[in-house]
Design an enzyme around this catalytic site. Structure first.
Site, short mmCIF file in Angstrom:
data_model
loop_
_atom_site.label_atom_id
_atom_site.label_comp_id
_atom_site.label_asym_id
_atom_site.label_seq_id
_atom_site.Cartn_x
_atom_site.Cartn_y
_atom_site.Cartn_z
N GLY A 94 0.83 -1.22 0.00
CA GLY A 94 0.00 0.00 0.00
C GLY A 94 0.86 1.26 0.00
O GLY A 94 2.09 1.20 0.08
N PHE B 293 -8.81 -5.89 4.29
CA PHE B 293 -8.34 -6.05 2.90
C PHE B 293 -6.96 -6.67 2.80
O PHE B 293 -6.52 -6.99 1.70
CB PHE B 293 -8.23 -4.67 2.23
CG PHE B 293 -9.51 -3.95 2.02
CD1 PHE B 293 -10.33 -4.27 0.94
CD2 PHE B 293 -9.91 -2.94 2.88
CE1 PHE B 293 -11.51 -3.59 0.73
CE2 PHE B 293 -11.10 -2.25 2.66
CZ PHE B 293 -11.90 -2.58 1.60
N TYR C 160 -4.04 -19.24 -3.35
CA TYR C 160 -4.68 -17.96 -3.04
C TYR C 160 -6.16 -18.18 -2.71
O TYR C 160 -6.65 -17.76 -1.65
CB TYR C 160 -4.54 -16.98 -4.21
CG TYR C 160 -5.47 -15.80 -4.11
CD1 TYR C 160 -5.37 -14.92 -3.03
CD2 TYR C 160 -6.46 -15.58 -5.06
CE1 TYR C 160 -6.25 -13.84 -2.91
CE2 TYR C 160 -7.33 -14.51 -4.96
CZ TYR C 160 -7.22 -13.65 -3.88
OH TYR C 160 -8.09 -12.60 -3.76
N ASP D 168 -6.31 -20.27 -14.96
CA ASP D 168 -7.37 -19.36 -15.41
C ASP D 168 -8.61 -20.13 -15.86
O ASP D 168 -8.58 -20.79 -16.91
CB ASP D 168 -6.89 -18.51 -16.60
CG ASP D 168 -6.20 -17.23 -16.19
OD1 ASP D 168 -6.36 -16.81 -15.03
OD2 ASP D 168 -5.53 -16.63 -17.05
N1 UDP Z 1 -4.87 -11.56 -19.11
C1 UDP Z 1 -4.22 -11.58 -20.35
N2 UDP Z 1 -3.01 -10.93 -20.45
C2 UDP Z 1 -2.43 -10.29 -19.41
C3 UDP Z 1 -3.10 -10.26 -18.15
C4 UDP Z 1 -4.32 -10.92 -18.04
O1 UDP Z 1 -4.72 -12.17 -21.31
O2 UDP Z 1 -1.31 -9.75 -19.58
C5 UDP Z 1 -6.16 -12.24 -18.97
C6 UDP Z 1 -6.18 -13.34 -17.92
O3 UDP Z 1 -5.79 -14.57 -18.50
C7 UDP Z 1 -7.63 -13.33 -17.47
C8 UDP Z 1 -8.07 -11.88 -17.66
O4 UDP Z 1 -7.10 -11.29 -18.53
O5 UDP Z 1 -8.40 -14.11 -18.33
C9 UDP Z 1 -8.10 -11.09 -16.35
O6 UDP Z 1 -6.85 -11.31 -15.69
P1 UDP Z 1 -6.41 -10.48 -14.42
O7 UDP Z 1 -5.02 -10.92 -14.09
O8 UDP Z 1 -6.64 -9.03 -14.68
O9 UDP Z 1 -7.44 -10.90 -13.29
P2 UDP Z 1 -7.81 -12.36 -12.69
O10 UDP Z 1 -8.98 -12.83 -13.50
O11 UDP Z 1 -6.62 -13.23 -12.78
O12 UDP Z 1 -8.20 -12.04 -11.29
#
Ligand code: UDP
Length: 328
Positions: free
Chosen positions: A36, A72, A140, A283
């Site tokens: 932060g 948080f 996580y 993911d």
């Molecule tokens: N993503 C991507 N390229 C990047 C970062 C993220 O394609 O450089 C994709 C990631 O695979 C996910 C979406 O964007 O499907 C959101 O990712 P982020 O890391 O923002 O949030 P998360 O869903 O992991 O909490």
């Protein structure tokens, strides 16, 4: 209310602190400033301390006559949690246990906790409602689920009142333009795409184009930080009535990675070079909330979470703070 905001100098925390002040509450920030920024919470008391420091937590709760806690303070990167699980277990689980013990010792009985859609793992059905099985697929998500269970047990045994708010994808920034997202290294989609627009990165890599979605890229439910902030206040005000509650916080509408990049191109008017890469481990193809329970129980409705407004406010922040808080 006098509220201790643990992790209040972080991204979602600082937006919530500002919102609480605007609603007439008295937030006190407790943060170790590892992630932060003191500059994110100017004008509000800041106690610099760690989540593991139970005696400082107790002293702070007593001295400020705290009525409720919003928590948080957590590490929140899926990939890092896989390579460094001990860091996650220690801070997110053991640290939260210390906080709850400090609350017991001082008789503070209300907490609003930052949980996550990552507790669901690979959802069986989308949109996701709160009754779906929670089966996290990374450390996580597991640490957040463990805390949810701790809250349930402390509620039953000790009368702790809690709201666990399961965020979907937090994004956007305050329209005032002086606080926003600043992570090093940055791993989230929208800030990365905007850093490409600023010329700070050559391109964004789309992680996976073969998902079972209309354009083959992952779908996420992006929710503006100010809408998350409002949900925390509503939860605080209703804790005595609700006692123990878990709710999803999302819009109910998802956007693909490609759609997010298109919105960023349109709003910034800048070229954004894209490369297509393999899937990122962990993911799920689609994470979209069913947010009805938060509407029903908290009276919460997202007000500022159109993709356009999310990208516009995030762009305003990044454009004026190209190096985050170090730009100030
Ligand atoms: N993503 C991507 N390229 C990047 C970062 C993220 O394609 O450089 C994709 C990631 O695979 C996910 C979406 O964007 O499907 C959101 O990712 P982020 O890391 O923002 O949030 P998360 O869903 O992991 O909490």
């Amino acid at each position: 209310m006098k509220v201790l905001v643990v992790g209040g100098a972080g991204y979602i925390g600082s937006h919530t602190v500002r919102y609480l002040v605007s609603r007439g509450h008295e937030p006190i920030v407790y943060d170790n400033l590892s992630l932060g920024f003191a500059r994110a919470v100017q004008g509000v008391p800041l106690v610099e301390g760690d989540l593991q420091d139970q005696s400082l937590l107790e002293r702070t709760l007593r001295e400020h006559q705290i009525e409720a806690v919003i928590h948080f303070a957590a590490f929140a990167l899926v990939g890092e949690s896989v390579t460094e699980p001990a860091k996650y277990y220690e801070n997110n689980i053991i640290g939260t246990f210390r906080l709850l013990q400090a609350m017991r010792a001082t008789g503070v009985q209300r907490i609003v906790f930052s949980s996550t859609c990552a507790t669901y793992g690979e959802p069986e059905e989308v949109p996701i409602d709160e009754s779906q099985q929670q089966a996290p697929i990374n450390p996580y998500g597991f640490t957040k689920l463990a805390v949810e269970r701790m809250l349930q047990d402390f509620h039953r045994a000790y009368g702790l009142k809690y709201a666990a708010l399961r965020y979907f994808n937090a994004a956007g920034a305050s329209p005032v333009g002086d606080i926003g997202e600043d992570h090093t290294p940055e791993s989230h989609l929208i800030p990365i795409v905007l850093q490409v627009a600023l010329g700070q990165r050559s391109h964004v890599t789309v992680f996976g184009t073969d998902y079972p979605t209309p354009d083959g890229t992952c779908i996420r439910d992006y929710i503006h930080v100010d809408d998350l902030a409002a949900a925390h206040e509503l939860a605080l005000l209703r804790l005595d009535e609700l006692q123990a509650v878990e709710v999803n916080l999302g819009t109910g509408h998802g956007y693909s990675v490609q759609e997010v990049i298109a919105a960023c191109r349109q709003i910034t008017g800048r070229d954004i070079r894209v490369e297509f890469g393999p899937r990122r481990a962990g993911d799920p193809p689609q994470l979209v909330a069913k947010p009805e329970r938060a509407g029903r129980l908290l009276g919460w409705r997202p007000q500022c979470s159109s993709l356009d407004n999310i990208v516009r406010t995030a762009w305003h922040w990044h454009l004026h703070h190209p190096h985050g808080y170090a730009s100030l």
